[in-house]
Design an enzyme around this catalytic site. Sequence first.
Site, PDB file in Angstrom:
ATOM      1  N   GLY A   1       0.813  -1.219   0.000  1.00 42.69           N
ATOM      2  CA  GLY A   1       0.000   0.000   0.000  1.00 42.69           C
ATOM      3  C   GLY A   1       0.847   1.271   0.000  1.00 42.69           C
TER       4      GLY A   1
ATOM      5  CG  ASP B   1      -1.011  -5.910   0.294  1.00 40.88           C
ATOM      6  OD1 ASP B   1      -2.155  -5.969  -0.197  1.00 40.88           O
ATOM      7  OD2 ASP B   1      -0.491  -4.866   0.710  1.00 40.88           O
ATOM      8  CG  ASN B   2      -6.226  -8.483   0.655  1.00 43.65           C
ATOM      9  OD1 ASN B   2      -5.776  -7.354   0.514  1.00 43.65           O
ATOM     10  ND2 ASN B   2      -7.397  -8.720   1.226  1.00 43.65           N
TER      11      ASN B   2
ATOM     12  CE1 TYR C   1      -8.931   3.647   9.358  1.00 40.14           C
ATOM     13  CE2 TYR C   1      -9.124   6.014   9.709  1.00 40.14           C
ATOM     14  CZ  TYR C   1      -8.349   4.907   9.448  1.00 40.14           C
ATOM     15  OH  TYR C   1      -6.992   5.038   9.287  1.00 40.14           O
TER      16      TYR C   1
ATOM     17  CG  PHE D   1      -1.687  13.862  13.065  1.00 47.07           C
ATOM     18  CD1 PHE D   1      -1.223  12.929  13.993  1.00 47.07           C
ATOM     19  CD2 PHE D   1      -2.599  14.801  13.504  1.00 47.07           C
ATOM     20  CE1 PHE D   1      -1.644  12.948  15.327  1.00 47.07           C
ATOM     21  CE2 PHE D   1      -3.025  14.836  14.841  1.00 47.07           C
ATOM     22  CZ  PHE D   1      -2.543  13.911  15.748  1.00 47.07           C
ATOM     23  CG  ASN D   2      -4.309  14.462   7.359  1.00 46.28           C
ATOM     24  OD1 ASN D   2      -4.503  14.412   8.564  1.00 46.28           O
ATOM     25  ND2 ASN D   2      -5.292  14.527   6.488  1.00 46.28           N
TER      26      ASN D   2
ATOM     27  CG  ASN E   1     -12.819   9.860  -0.183  1.00 50.47           C
ATOM     28  OD1 ASN E   1     -13.666  10.744  -0.253  1.00 50.47           O
ATOM     29  ND2 ASN E   1     -13.076   8.616   0.173  1.00 50.47           N
TER      30      ASN E   1
HETATM   31  P1  NAD Z   1      -3.427   1.441   1.669  1.00 48.20           P
HETATM   32  O1  NAD Z   1      -4.846   1.052   1.429  1.00 48.20           O
HETATM   33  O2  NAD Z   1      -2.653   2.045   0.573  1.00 48.20           O
HETATM   34  O3  NAD Z   1      -2.615   0.180   2.231  1.00 48.20           O
HETATM   35  C1  NAD Z   1      -3.228  -0.863   2.956  1.00 48.20           C
HETATM   36  C2  NAD Z   1      -2.714  -2.170   2.375  1.00 48.20           C
HETATM   37  O4  NAD Z   1      -3.322  -3.249   3.074  1.00 48.20           O
HETATM   38  C3  NAD Z   1      -3.070  -2.333   0.894  1.00 48.20           C
HETATM   39  O5  NAD Z   1      -1.936  -2.785   0.180  1.00 48.20           O
HETATM   40  C4  NAD Z   1      -4.173  -3.384   0.910  1.00 48.20           C
HETATM   41  O6  NAD Z   1      -4.205  -4.146  -0.287  1.00 48.20           O
HETATM   42  C5  NAD Z   1      -3.787  -4.202   2.124  1.00 48.20           C
HETATM   43  N1  NAD Z   1      -4.912  -4.924   2.726  1.00 48.20           N
HETATM   44  C6  NAD Z   1      -6.157  -4.455   2.975  1.00 48.20           C
HETATM   45  N2  NAD Z   1      -6.903  -5.412   3.539  1.00 48.20           N
HETATM   46  C7  NAD Z   1      -6.115  -6.506   3.656  1.00 48.20           C
HETATM   47  C8  NAD Z   1      -6.306  -7.812   4.154  1.00 48.20           C
HETATM   48  N3  NAD Z   1      -7.490  -8.194   4.667  1.00 48.20           N
HETATM   49  N4  NAD Z   1      -5.280  -8.677   4.118  1.00 48.20           N
HETATM   50  C9  NAD Z   1      -4.083  -8.314   3.598  1.00 48.20           C
HETATM   51  N5  NAD Z   1      -3.838  -7.103   3.101  1.00 48.20           N
HETATM   52  C10 NAD Z   1      -4.837  -6.200   3.134  1.00 48.20           C
HETATM   53  O7  NAD Z   1      -3.442   2.405   2.942  1.00 48.20           O
HETATM   54  P2  NAD Z   1      -2.256   3.262   3.565  1.00 48.20           P
HETATM   55  O8  NAD Z   1      -2.596   4.702   3.350  1.00 48.20           O
HETATM   56  O9  NAD Z   1      -0.944   2.752   3.147  1.00 48.20           O
HETATM   57  O10 NAD Z   1      -2.503   2.966   5.107  1.00 48.20           O
HETATM   58  C11 NAD Z   1      -1.837   1.919   5.785  1.00 48.20           C
HETATM   59  C12 NAD Z   1      -2.426   1.792   7.184  1.00 48.20           C
HETATM   60  O11 NAD Z   1      -2.316   3.041   7.848  1.00 48.20           O
HETATM   61  C13 NAD Z   1      -3.912   1.415   7.192  1.00 48.20           C
HETATM   62  O12 NAD Z   1      -4.139   0.512   8.239  1.00 48.20           O
HETATM   63  C14 NAD Z   1      -4.602   2.744   7.466  1.00 48.20           C
HETATM   64  O13 NAD Z   1      -5.817   2.584   8.153  1.00 48.20           O
HETATM   65  C15 NAD Z   1      -3.577   3.454   8.348  1.00 48.20           C
HETATM   66  N6  NAD Z   1      -3.661   4.925   8.256  1.00 48.20           N
HETATM   67  C16 NAD Z   1      -3.580   5.555   7.046  1.00 48.20           C
HETATM   68  C17 NAD Z   1      -3.676   6.935   6.980  1.00 48.20           C
HETATM   69  C18 NAD Z   1      -3.617   7.673   5.665  1.00 48.20           C
HETATM   70  O14 NAD Z   1      -3.991   8.843   5.625  1.00 48.20           O
HETATM   71  N7  NAD Z   1      -3.147   7.074   4.582  1.00 48.20           N
HETATM   72  C19 NAD Z   1      -3.847   7.679   8.159  1.00 48.20           C
HETATM   73  C20 NAD Z   1      -3.920   7.007   9.369  1.00 48.20           C
HETATM   74  C21 NAD Z   1      -3.817   5.622   9.425  1.00 48.20           C
HETATM   75  N1  UDP Z   2     -10.752  18.511   1.479  1.00 49.96           N
HETATM   76  C1  UDP Z   2     -11.257  19.377   0.527  1.00 49.96           C
HETATM   77  N2  UDP Z   2     -11.478  18.908  -0.738  1.00 49.96           N
HETATM   78  C2  UDP Z   2     -11.218  17.622  -1.101  1.00 49.96           C
HETATM   79  C3  UDP Z   2     -10.700  16.733  -0.128  1.00 49.96           C
HETATM   80  C4  UDP Z   2     -10.474  17.223   1.163  1.00 49.96           C
HETATM   81  O1  UDP Z   2     -11.512  20.544   0.825  1.00 49.96           O
HETATM   82  O2  UDP Z   2     -11.459  17.258  -2.256  1.00 49.96           O
HETATM   83  C5  UDP Z   2     -10.452  18.993   2.839  1.00 49.96           C
HETATM   84  C6  UDP Z   2     -11.183  18.267   3.944  1.00 49.96           C
HETATM   85  O3  UDP Z   2     -12.433  18.886   4.197  1.00 49.96           O
HETATM   86  C7  UDP Z   2     -10.206  18.402   5.124  1.00 49.96           C
HETATM   87  C8  UDP Z   2      -8.836  18.407   4.450  1.00 49.96           C
HETATM   88  O4  UDP Z   2      -9.079  18.774   3.083  1.00 49.96           O
HETATM   89  O5  UDP Z   2     -10.380  19.638   5.769  1.00 49.96           O
HETATM   90  C9  UDP Z   2      -8.125  17.049   4.480  1.00 49.96           C
HETATM   91  O6  UDP Z   2      -9.006  16.056   3.964  1.00 49.96           O
HETATM   92  P1  UDP Z   2      -8.489  14.586   3.603  1.00 49.96           P
HETATM   93  O7  UDP Z   2      -9.674  13.829   3.066  1.00 49.96           O
HETATM   94  O8  UDP Z   2      -7.284  14.674   2.748  1.00 49.96           O
HETATM   95  O9  UDP Z   2      -8.007  14.001   4.993  1.00 49.96           O
HETATM   96  P2  UDP Z   2      -8.830  13.671   6.337  1.00 49.96           P
HETATM   97  O10 UDP Z   2     -10.262  14.056   6.125  1.00 49.96           O
HETATM   98  O11 UDP Z   2      -8.649  12.202   6.487  1.00 49.96           O
HETATM   99  O12 UDP Z   2      -8.154  14.448   7.411  1.00 49.96           O
END
Ligand code: NAD
Ligand code: UDP
Length: 344
Positions: A11, A32-33, A155, A183-184, A203
């Site tokens: 991911g 990874d699936n 979530y 965070f982000n 999104n």
């Molecule tokens: P991502 O979706 O890109 O990566 C997740 C990976 O897990 C993918 O490769 C997906 O194929 C794999 N996966 C999903 N379900 C699975 C399963 N049942 N078995 C095996 N593999 C599986 O997401 P990411 O942005 O890389 O996020 C990684 C982790 O961090 C996630 O748990 C997410 O909730 C957490 N997280 C992400 C963010 C963000 O903003 N990206 C923020 C906070 C927490």
């Molecule tokens: N946001 C926006 N337009 C978009 C996507 C996000 O204005 O098309 C804003 C959203 O309202 C938030 C910030 O950008 O204030 C970050 O959003 P994102 O979805 O990236 O992250 P998260 O909601 O998970 O913090």
Amino acid sequence: MASLLITGGAGFIGSHTVLVLLEAGHELVVLDNFANSSPIALDRVMELAPADASKRLQVIEGDVRCAEDLDRAFCAASASIAGVVHFAGRKAVRESVEQPLLYWDVNLGGTRSLAEAMGRHGCGLVVFSSTATVYGEPEVFPLLEEMPTPPVHPYAQTKLAAEQMLAALVRSQDWRVASLRYFNPVGAHPSGRIGEDPNGIPNNLFPYITQVAAGRLERLRVFGDDYPTRDGTGERDYLHVMDLAEAHAVALDHLLQHQGAAQVTLNLGTGHARSVLEVVQAFERATGISIPYEVLPRRAGDVPKLEASPESAAQVLGWRASRSLEQMCRDGWAWQRANPNGYQ
Ligand code: NAD
Ligand code: UDP
């Protein structure tokens, strides 16, 4: 160097972390699936990794909810697995409201089956992907780890429950656990070879902006300019995905060197929240491309602001995010420009 299992390693955050861990010399098994990723991401990681890394990475297609798949992964390494980084999970807030059982199944159930497999294979060390959304709709900033965690959607609820389940294993079985509340994370590896590859219309703010810059989307929709923030748009603590990837390597080292039970729960952010309009301006400055936008009503479920205190991570791990917002924009754009259709 350790043998490590990386769930969800194909991911967005996982692929960048796999690269950093290969550079550090570890031997890795990725499970990874590909539910939300492409195996091509790991091919690209191998292009960037040191020459000997192909001997140190094995990829198992399988599901974290499946005991047999987990057993295959634990047995794939040449040495026994010393620790796990658990990225596999689902991460879309709206999807979690629409399909709560999927989130309890994958995020909590997946963590439970992983923990059971770890027990079977004598491994009690895990770095867990948690989220800043566990803080709900906070009003006091910066966010400290001990502040209340009233999650407001499935979530965040499933991530908090998984944190609590792992904490119980620290108490009962002397596990070593780091729950990292991201965070982000945004941006991409500076090579532009790996990055975030969302399905369909993004999104999240950053990939949406880069697709507007690429001409794939007409204009950014700014969700709300009437928040109680500096300029009325939502504020978030954006951090470069390479900083985040490096934090995992440091957290693993911290746990591997620790004797006995250990539990750390850490915010990972920069400590500086930026508004949507500040991100747009930073992107325009960094790339020279203007981003047309329109203001729409607030998006359901969005909170006004999230901002980490980065101090615990600095004290416990000696880690701070170092890359600038301009760098996040430049690297995210380099990835988008070179890969207009992601990994396809
Ligand atoms: P991502 O979706 O890109 O990566 C997740 C990976 O897990 C993918 O490769 C997906 O194929 C794999 N996966 C999903 N379900 C699975 C399963 N049942 N078995 C095996 N593999 C599986 O997401 P990411 O942005 O890389 O996020 C990684 C982790 O961090 C996630 O748990 C997410 O909730 C957490 N997280 C992400 C963010 C963000 O903003 N990206 C923020 C906070 C927490
Ligand atoms: N946001 C926006 N337009 C978009 C996507 C996000 O204005 O098309 C804003 C959203 O309202 C938030 C910030 O950008 O204030 C970050 O959003 P994102 O979805 O990236 O992250 P998260 O909601 O998970 O913090």
